[in-house]
Enzyme design. Sequence first.
Site, PDB file in Angstrom:
ATOM      1  N   LYS A  22      43.802  36.621  27.983  1.00 33.46           N
ATOM      2  CA  LYS A  22      43.007  37.824  28.287  1.00 33.46           C
ATOM      3  C   LYS A  22      43.705  38.695  29.323  1.00 33.46           C
ATOM      4  O   LYS A  22      43.838  39.905  29.142  1.00 33.46           O
ATOM      5  CB  LYS A  22      41.626  37.385  28.817  1.00 33.46           C
ATOM      6  CG  LYS A  22      40.837  38.469  29.520  1.00 33.46           C
ATOM      7  CD  LYS A  22      39.495  37.969  30.013  1.00 33.46           C
ATOM      8  CE  LYS A  22      39.480  37.306  31.366  1.00 33.46           C
ATOM      9  NZ  LYS A  22      39.564  38.210  32.526  1.00 33.46           N
ATOM     10  N   ASN A  23      44.153  38.071  30.418  1.00 37.23           N
ATOM     11  CA  ASN A  23      44.680  38.888  31.518  1.00 37.23           C
ATOM     12  C   ASN A  23      46.101  39.412  31.270  1.00 37.23           C
ATOM     13  O   ASN A  23      46.601  40.229  32.044  1.00 37.23           O
ATOM     14  CB  ASN A  23      44.608  38.107  32.839  1.00 37.23           C
ATOM     15  CG  ASN A  23      43.169  37.948  33.296  1.00 37.23           C
ATOM     16  OD1 ASN A  23      42.262  38.580  32.741  1.00 37.23           O
ATOM     17  ND2 ASN A  23      42.935  37.099  34.292  1.00 37.23           N
ATOM     18  N   ARG A  93      35.804  45.338  35.163  1.00 34.10           N
ATOM     19  CA  ARG A  93      36.579  45.974  36.233  1.00 34.10           C
ATOM     20  C   ARG A  93      38.018  46.291  35.804  1.00 34.10           C
ATOM     21  O   ARG A  93      38.629  47.218  36.308  1.00 34.10           O
ATOM     22  CB  ARG A  93      36.623  45.046  37.446  1.00 34.10           C
ATOM     23  CG  ARG A  93      35.291  44.842  38.097  1.00 34.10           C
ATOM     24  CD  ARG A  93      35.506  43.967  39.294  1.00 34.10           C
ATOM     25  NE  ARG A  93      36.658  44.454  40.037  1.00 34.10           N
ATOM     26  CZ  ARG A  93      36.624  45.433  40.911  1.00 34.10           C
ATOM     27  NH1 ARG A  93      35.483  46.018  41.195  1.00 34.10           N
ATOM     28  NH2 ARG A  93      37.716  45.827  41.525  1.00 34.10           N
ATOM     29  N   CYS A 117      31.349  42.984  42.386  1.00 30.55           N
ATOM     30  CA  CYS A 117      30.949  42.147  41.256  1.00 30.55           C
ATOM     31  C   CYS A 117      30.595  40.781  41.805  1.00 30.55           C
ATOM     32  O   CYS A 117      30.644  40.567  43.011  1.00 30.55           O
ATOM     33  CB  CYS A 117      32.051  42.067  40.217  1.00 30.55           C
ATOM     34  SG  CYS A 117      33.437  41.104  40.756  1.00 30.55           S
ATOM     35  N   ARG A 122      35.822  43.610  45.712  1.00 30.11           N
ATOM     36  CA  ARG A 122      36.916  44.015  44.821  1.00 30.11           C
ATOM     37  C   ARG A 122      37.218  45.512  44.818  1.00 30.11           C
ATOM     38  O   ARG A 122      37.076  46.198  43.804  1.00 30.11           O
ATOM     39  CB  ARG A 122      36.643  43.513  43.403  1.00 30.11           C
ATOM     40  CG  ARG A 122      36.498  42.020  43.353  1.00 30.11           C
ATOM     41  CD  ARG A 122      36.362  41.503  41.968  1.00 30.11           C
ATOM     42  NE  ARG A 122      37.610  41.455  41.222  1.00 30.11           N
ATOM     43  CZ  ARG A 122      37.675  41.063  39.963  1.00 30.11           C
ATOM     44  NH1 ARG A 122      36.602  40.700  39.320  1.00 30.11           N
ATOM     45  NH2 ARG A 122      38.834  41.028  39.350  1.00 30.11           N
ATOM     46  N   PRO A 123      37.643  46.053  45.957  1.00 31.07           N
ATOM     47  CA  PRO A 123      38.002  47.475  45.997  1.00 31.07           C
ATOM     48  C   PRO A 123      39.296  47.756  45.219  1.00 31.07           C
ATOM     49  O   PRO A 123      39.982  46.823  44.804  1.00 31.07           O
ATOM     50  CB  PRO A 123      38.216  47.731  47.489  1.00 31.07           C
ATOM     51  CG  PRO A 123      38.544  46.407  48.073  1.00 31.07           C
ATOM     52  CD  PRO A 123      37.880  45.368  47.224  1.00 31.07           C
ATOM     53  N   VAL A 124      39.612  49.059  45.030  1.00 29.01           N
ATOM     54  CA  VAL A 124      40.864  49.422  44.324  1.00 29.01           C
ATOM     55  C   VAL A 124      41.745  50.295  45.223  1.00 29.01           C
ATOM     56  O   VAL A 124      42.583  51.042  44.738  1.00 29.01           O
ATOM     57  CB  VAL A 124      40.579  50.126  42.970  1.00 29.01           C
ATOM     58  CG1 VAL A 124      39.989  49.140  41.978  1.00 29.01           C
ATOM     59  CG2 VAL A 124      39.678  51.332  43.144  1.00 29.01           C
ATOM     60  N   ASP A 306      41.437  31.431  39.637  1.00 31.41           N
ATOM     61  CA  ASP A 306      40.725  31.329  38.361  1.00 31.41           C
ATOM     62  C   ASP A 306      40.532  29.883  37.895  1.00 31.41           C
ATOM     63  O   ASP A 306      39.897  29.644  36.867  1.00 31.41           O
ATOM     64  CB  ASP A 306      41.464  32.129  37.268  1.00 31.41           C
ATOM     65  CG  ASP A 306      41.371  33.636  37.511  1.00 31.41           C
ATOM     66  OD1 ASP A 306      40.508  34.066  38.300  1.00 31.41           O
ATOM     67  OD2 ASP A 306      42.176  34.384  36.908  1.00 31.41           O
ATOM     68  N   ARG A 398      33.307  36.515  27.596  1.00 37.84           N
ATOM     69  CA  ARG A 398      34.258  37.530  28.057  1.00 37.84           C
ATOM     70  C   ARG A 398      35.676  36.963  28.101  1.00 37.84           C
ATOM     71  O   ARG A 398      36.640  37.721  28.010  1.00 37.84           O
ATOM     72  CB  ARG A 398      33.889  37.998  29.470  1.00 37.84           C
ATOM     73  CG  ARG A 398      32.606  38.783  29.528  1.00 37.84           C
ATOM     74  CD  ARG A 398      32.381  39.289  30.909  1.00 37.84           C
ATOM     75  NE  ARG A 398      33.579  40.001  31.366  1.00 37.84           N
ATOM     76  CZ  ARG A 398      33.776  40.420  32.600  1.00 37.84           C
ATOM     77  NH1 ARG A 398      32.863  40.216  33.510  1.00 37.84           N
ATOM     78  NH2 ARG A 398      34.872  41.055  32.927  1.00 37.84           N
TER      79      ARG A 398
HETATM   80  N1  EPU Z   1      42.021  43.891  46.635  1.00 40.07           N
HETATM   81  C1  EPU Z   1      41.792  44.888  47.560  1.00 40.07           C
HETATM   82  N2  EPU Z   1      42.147  46.165  47.239  1.00 40.07           N
HETATM   83  C2  EPU Z   1      42.686  46.484  46.031  1.00 40.07           C
HETATM   84  C3  EPU Z   1      42.931  45.464  45.087  1.00 40.07           C
HETATM   85  C4  EPU Z   1      42.579  44.158  45.417  1.00 40.07           C
HETATM   86  O1  EPU Z   1      41.293  44.619  48.639  1.00 40.07           O
HETATM   87  O2  EPU Z   1      42.980  47.660  45.798  1.00 40.07           O
HETATM   88  C5  EPU Z   1      41.663  42.500  46.967  1.00 40.07           C
HETATM   89  C6  EPU Z   1      40.568  41.973  46.038  1.00 40.07           C
HETATM   90  O3  EPU Z   1      39.287  42.337  46.490  1.00 40.07           O
HETATM   91  C7  EPU Z   1      40.818  40.475  46.081  1.00 40.07           C
HETATM   92  C8  EPU Z   1      42.338  40.390  46.181  1.00 40.07           C
HETATM   93  O4  EPU Z   1      42.778  41.669  46.678  1.00 40.07           O
HETATM   94  O5  EPU Z   1      40.233  39.917  47.217  1.00 40.07           O
HETATM   95  C9  EPU Z   1      43.065  40.096  44.898  1.00 40.07           C
HETATM   96  O6  EPU Z   1      42.586  40.937  43.868  1.00 40.07           O
HETATM   97  P1  EPU Z   1      43.467  41.389  42.618  1.00 40.07           P
HETATM   98  O7  EPU Z   1      43.554  42.869  42.625  1.00 40.07           O
HETATM   99  O8  EPU Z   1      44.718  40.606  42.540  1.00 40.07           O
HETATM  100  O9  EPU Z   1      42.515  40.969  41.399  1.00 40.07           O
HETATM  101  P2  EPU Z   1      42.416  41.743  40.053  1.00 40.07           P
HETATM  102  O10 EPU Z   1      43.723  42.317  39.718  1.00 40.07           O
HETATM  103  O11 EPU Z   1      41.214  42.611  40.054  1.00 40.07           O
HETATM  104  C10 EPU Z   1      43.171  39.786  38.476  1.00 40.07           C
HETATM  105  C11 EPU Z   1      42.557  39.030  37.336  1.00 40.07           C
HETATM  106  C12 EPU Z   1      41.446  38.129  37.875  1.00 40.07           C
HETATM  107  C13 EPU Z   1      42.078  37.155  38.883  1.00 40.07           C
HETATM  108  C14 EPU Z   1      42.775  37.955  40.005  1.00 40.07           C
HETATM  109  C15 EPU Z   1      43.503  37.078  40.987  1.00 40.07           C
HETATM  110  C16 EPU Z   1      42.855  40.540  35.481  1.00 40.07           C
HETATM  111  C17 EPU Z   1      42.254  41.476  34.499  1.00 40.07           C
HETATM  112  N3  EPU Z   1      42.022  39.976  36.372  1.00 40.07           N
HETATM  113  O12 EPU Z   1      42.115  40.545  39.050  1.00 40.07           O
HETATM  114  O13 EPU Z   1      40.941  37.399  36.783  1.00 40.07           O
HETATM  115  O14 EPU Z   1      41.082  36.348  39.460  1.00 40.07           O
HETATM  116  O15 EPU Z   1      43.725  38.882  39.423  1.00 40.07           O
HETATM  117  O16 EPU Z   1      44.431  36.287  40.355  1.00 40.07           O
HETATM  118  O17 EPU Z   1      44.049  40.294  35.461  1.00 40.07           O
HETATM  119  C18 EPU Z   1      39.307  36.141  35.635  1.00 40.07           C
HETATM  120  O18 EPU Z   1      40.082  36.134  34.651  1.00 40.07           O
HETATM  121  O19 EPU Z   1      38.277  35.427  35.707  1.00 40.07           O
HETATM  122  C19 EPU Z   1      39.600  37.018  36.756  1.00 40.07           C
HETATM  123  C20 EPU Z   1      38.685  37.363  37.661  1.00 40.07           C
END
Ligand code: EPU
Length: 419
Positions: A22-23, A93, A117, A122-124, A306, A398
């Site tokens: 998926k990811n 997200r 969530c 989970r900010p961006v 995960d 999902r």
């Molecule tokens: N974070 C920030 N600011 C940002 C981005 C991230 O503070 O702009 C923080 C997040 O809040 C979190 C940490 O950084 O505490 C890591 O978040 P990351 O951005 O790496 O997570 P993601 O990219 O949203 C992906 C996977 C997740 C997996 C995480 C960590 C996808 C679509 N999702 O999420 O997968 O847990 O990386 O490895 O690739 C799942 O499959 O169940 C899942 C949640």
Amino acid sequence: MEKLLIKGGNSLKGKISCSGAKNAALPMIASTILCDEKVTLRNLPYLQDITTMFELLGSMGAEILLDENMDFTISSANLKDIEARYELVKTMRASILVLGPLIAKYGKAKIALPGGCAIGTRPVNFHLDALKKMGAKIKLKNGYIEATAKKLHGAEIRFDGITVTGTENLMMAASLAEGTSKLTNVAKEPEIIDLADMLNSMGAKIKGAGSDEIIIEGVNNLKGTVYDIPADRIEAGTYLVAAAVTKGDITVDGINPERLMTVINKLENTGAKLSYDKKSISISMKKSIPEPVDITTAPFPEFPTDMQAQFSVINAISNGTSNIYETVFENRFMHILELNRMGCDIEVKGNHAKINGVENIYGAEVMATDLRASASLILAGLCAKGETVVDRIYHIDRGYERIEEKLNYLGADIVRLPS
Ligand code: EPU
């Protein structure tokens, strides 16, 4: 709402194949936006999140065709409606992954801000700060990210924190930017390497994916490709744990063990015997009670967040006390309350779960709260005495393809109850 009814106590035996990841698939689908030609993706998993990503691209005007081999061909050239609406973004997200490609290809994007969530806020901000360094102008208005850029330019970007989808968004954006970009403090997950491989097969010039520094030389356009989605390492890990908690003996086919070494090592520490070759992993759990294992989650190559919920279950039925520290997400222990309702003895304080192993756990009606939490409840149901009913299983659909079918094939007794 559909539920899963699990009769616990069966030991899992046999061989199953791993589905596509998926990811890995989600950013690859988003990356088709960058390209004027058709892209064919093979081995896509049949999952709700994939359907949502297709709905999102479809809502912007992409054409998606499924052929008789179950390969998807996506044509995202000439998108008309450059907007990701809240109705879709709130359900997934990972919709944020269209931001980088849209701004690079069309010079604009309007994307609903993903909220918090079940697993954290989970900010961006890391994605947005990095895109600004490439020349994007970004406003937050009425719950939407509104981004514009005449033409993105290459930049040196050091991420303030490690982010998987943030690294992917910037790799995609930088592929069509003018000049060279250098990304540091990047995520090193296998899915980053997969996306870079796919983009390179489309004519991008990306070096260093999987290391601490990624260099991307922007090109004018990308061409079509045919790409196989690699196997899902977290799905594979989840089935290995299912075998470990049921004193089972299984093989998961199609997965490269190098993507799962920390999980394999921890499973060995529980007393399971593991063996593997380049494309499959086997586990045999002869020990009647697993040994407890301490875990600290962190970005790849450390232990994946995960897989944390699934390991809570092994530890819960182990012969001692263990500690789990969740360092990636601030709220990823929602499964613990439900596990305790099944007789587990787990105490959570902040990002630390202290788990005292118990001899038996018992079936109960439990509620799934997020994808990996649901997986842990199913694993607990498999090793519990009696019957477990897991509610809100749309979370599991999902991210796990045909989970009850695969587990039943290995000898589990799971029935999907209609809503
Ligand atoms: N974070 C920030 N600011 C940002 C981005 C991230 O503070 O702009 C923080 C997040 O809040 C979190 C940490 O950084 O505490 C890591 O978040 P990351 O951005 O790496 O997570 P993601 O990219 O949203 C992906 C996977 C997740 C997996 C995480 C960590 C996808 C679509 N999702 O999420 O997968 O847990 O990386 O490895 O690739 C799942 O499959 O169940 C899942 C949640």
